[in-house]
Scaffold this motif. Structure first.
Motif, short mmCIF file in Angstrom:
data_model
loop_
_atom_site.label_atom_id
_atom_site.label_comp_id
_atom_site.label_asym_id
_atom_site.label_seq_id
_atom_site.Cartn_x
_atom_site.Cartn_y
_atom_site.Cartn_z
N SER A 269 0.85 40.94 13.54
CA SER A 269 -0.24 40.05 13.13
C SER A 269 -0.69 39.17 14.28
N LEU A 277 -9.06 43.29 11.49
CA LEU A 277 -8.85 43.70 10.10
C LEU A 277 -9.80 42.96 9.15
N PRO A 283 -7.23 46.97 4.60
CA PRO A 283 -5.96 46.44 4.10
C PRO A 283 -4.83 46.76 5.07
N ALA A 284 -3.76 45.96 4.99
CA ALA A 284 -2.71 46.12 5.98
C ALA A 284 -1.35 45.71 5.43
N LEU A 286 1.61 43.82 7.37
CA LEU A 286 1.77 43.09 8.62
C LEU A 286 3.23 42.68 8.82
N ALA A 301 -1.20 35.44 9.82
CA ALA A 301 -1.35 36.34 8.67
C ALA A 301 -1.63 35.61 7.37
N VAL A 305 -3.25 37.35 3.88
CA VAL A 305 -2.25 37.60 2.84
C VAL A 305 -2.59 36.83 1.58
N ALA A 310 -3.70 41.79 2.53
CA ALA A 310 -2.57 42.34 3.28
C ALA A 310 -1.27 41.91 2.61
N ALA A 344 -9.70 41.47 2.34
CA ALA A 344 -9.54 41.25 3.78
C ALA A 344 -10.88 40.89 4.41
#
Length: 380
Positions: A269, A277, A283-284, A286, A301, A305, A310, A344
């Motif tokens: 991150s 992103l 989407p992720a 991290l 992050a 989040v 994420a 995101a």
């Protein structure tokens, strides 16, 4: 475009997190007709594809470590760097110097301050970096990528502006494209990136974690993974053993194109990664770098989040089992992934480069006495 061009120096330490946003700002400023030069270190010259056509200058710089003797040696090097920057400014005549963090920024900014040149620092992370911490009270303006920046002195809030973190135009263009279609039976494309230098922990964990997915999910995977040179062959061998199609590379020059068709990103991150992103809307999962200064990657992050774009796994809990569990929660519901992509995207700042360029122009024009509205010098 305004009627008069500015000379602007960008100063950045030689990591992608500092150099990429500096390069993006440089492109915007040059497109507006301004003249740009770069001050960096030897590492900065080695990053490919950045500052093409821009004069690049390496100045002496040093980390502030090693106790009293180390500090004395560092200060000697910093003074040499300040002298080198001063010589550059005497010939280039900048109206603004913009710093992006990293140790070359310190002598560059000290020289600018001594010579009465306007100064701006840009903080990419949600925690003020060490060099920017030293400079915050001394510069004319502070630009940030986050609304809440840890260690930012309260006395500097009046000169602080949130602009976001500049990202490449190719990434900004993805914002206008829909999230790639994903069906229950179609390919599931995963992009694994560890920042400009890669991350061994991703090489250690991700292949085995993907290998733990149920066969019907694993058979749909198509993986692109950035690896350190020393890790790449074993990562390839692991994916081959697991029967997962994967392309591994030490550097992804076509990252924007890869991101365009990616369904899920697994990444550190770092500031640039999070900005990309949230700008593109991807989407992720991290995994913040545990040794990052002041744990800034965890704070980076936070916004994505909390928005639901994420999931974050602390490095001490990042195991193949945990990754497989999070992958199944995300990947088995296509609509949930599409929703996460939108969330995101909702916290992105796609116009960050232009907002930062506006700030730099405003400061530069005011310093030289140019009135943008009348297109004349104020004392003319």
């Amino acid at each position: 475009m305004n009627s008069i061009s500015l000379h602007i120096v960008l100063a950045a330490g030689g990591t992608g997190g500092h150099m990429v946003p500096a390069d993006v700002l440089g492109q915007v400023l040059r497109a507006r007709g301004h003249h740009v030069a770069l001050v960096t270190d030897e590492r900065g010259l080695k990053l490919p594809g950045l500052f093409d056509g821009v004069p690049r200058h390496v100045i002496p710089s040093s980390t502030l470590s090693g106790g009293p003797l180390g500090w004395l040696r560092a200060w000697k090097t910093i003074r040499e760097g300040r002298a080198a920057a001063s010589r550059l400014y005497e010939s280039f005549h900048p109206s603004v110097v913009v710093g992006f963090g990293g140790y070359p920024v310190l002598p560059a900014m000290l020289a600018a301050r001594k010579m009465g040149i306007a100064t701006v620092i840009h903080e990419q992370n949600s925690v003020l970096g060490r060099v920017n911490r030293l400079l915050a009270r001394k510069v004319d303006m502070i630009a940030t990528a986050y609304a809440d920046v840890k260690w930012l002195p309260s006395a500097t809030l009046e000169k602080t502006v949130m602009v976001g973190n500049p990202v490449r135009e190719e990434i900004r263009a993805l914002r206008e494209q829909p999230y790639p279609a994903l069906s229950d039976e179609g390919l599931f494309r995963v992009l694994v990136v560890g920042g400009s230098q890669g991350a061994t922990v991703l090489s250690d964990i991700v292949p085995d974690g993907l290998g733990m997915l149920p066969p019907n999910f694993r058979s749909r995977l198509q993986v692109t993974q950035q690896c350190r040179p020393e890790d790449i062959e074993r990562v390839r061998e692991t994916y081959a053993r697991l029967g997962i199609p994967a392309e591994c590379a030490t550097y992804l020059e076509d990252l924007p194109q890869r991101l365009a068709w990616t369904h899920l990103v697994i990444a550190r991150s770092g500031a640039s990664t999070v900005a990309e992103l949230t700008t593109a809307g991807r989407p992720a999962i991290l995994i913040p770098f545990a040794a990052a200064t002041d744990d800034h990657q965890t704070f980076n992050a936070r916004d994505i989040v909390e928005a639901g774009g994420a999931r974050m796994i602390p490095q001490d809990r990042f195991t193949p089992v945990e990754l497989a569990k999070q992958m199944q929660k995300l990947g088995l519901e296509p609509q949930a992934l599409a929703n996460a992509a939108g969330r995101a995207r909702s916290v992105g700042w796609p116009d960050a480069a232009n907002r930062l360029a506006d700030l730099v122009e405003e400061l530069g024009y005011s310093r030289i006495g140019w009135n943008v509205e009348t297109r004349a010098f104020e004392d003319a």
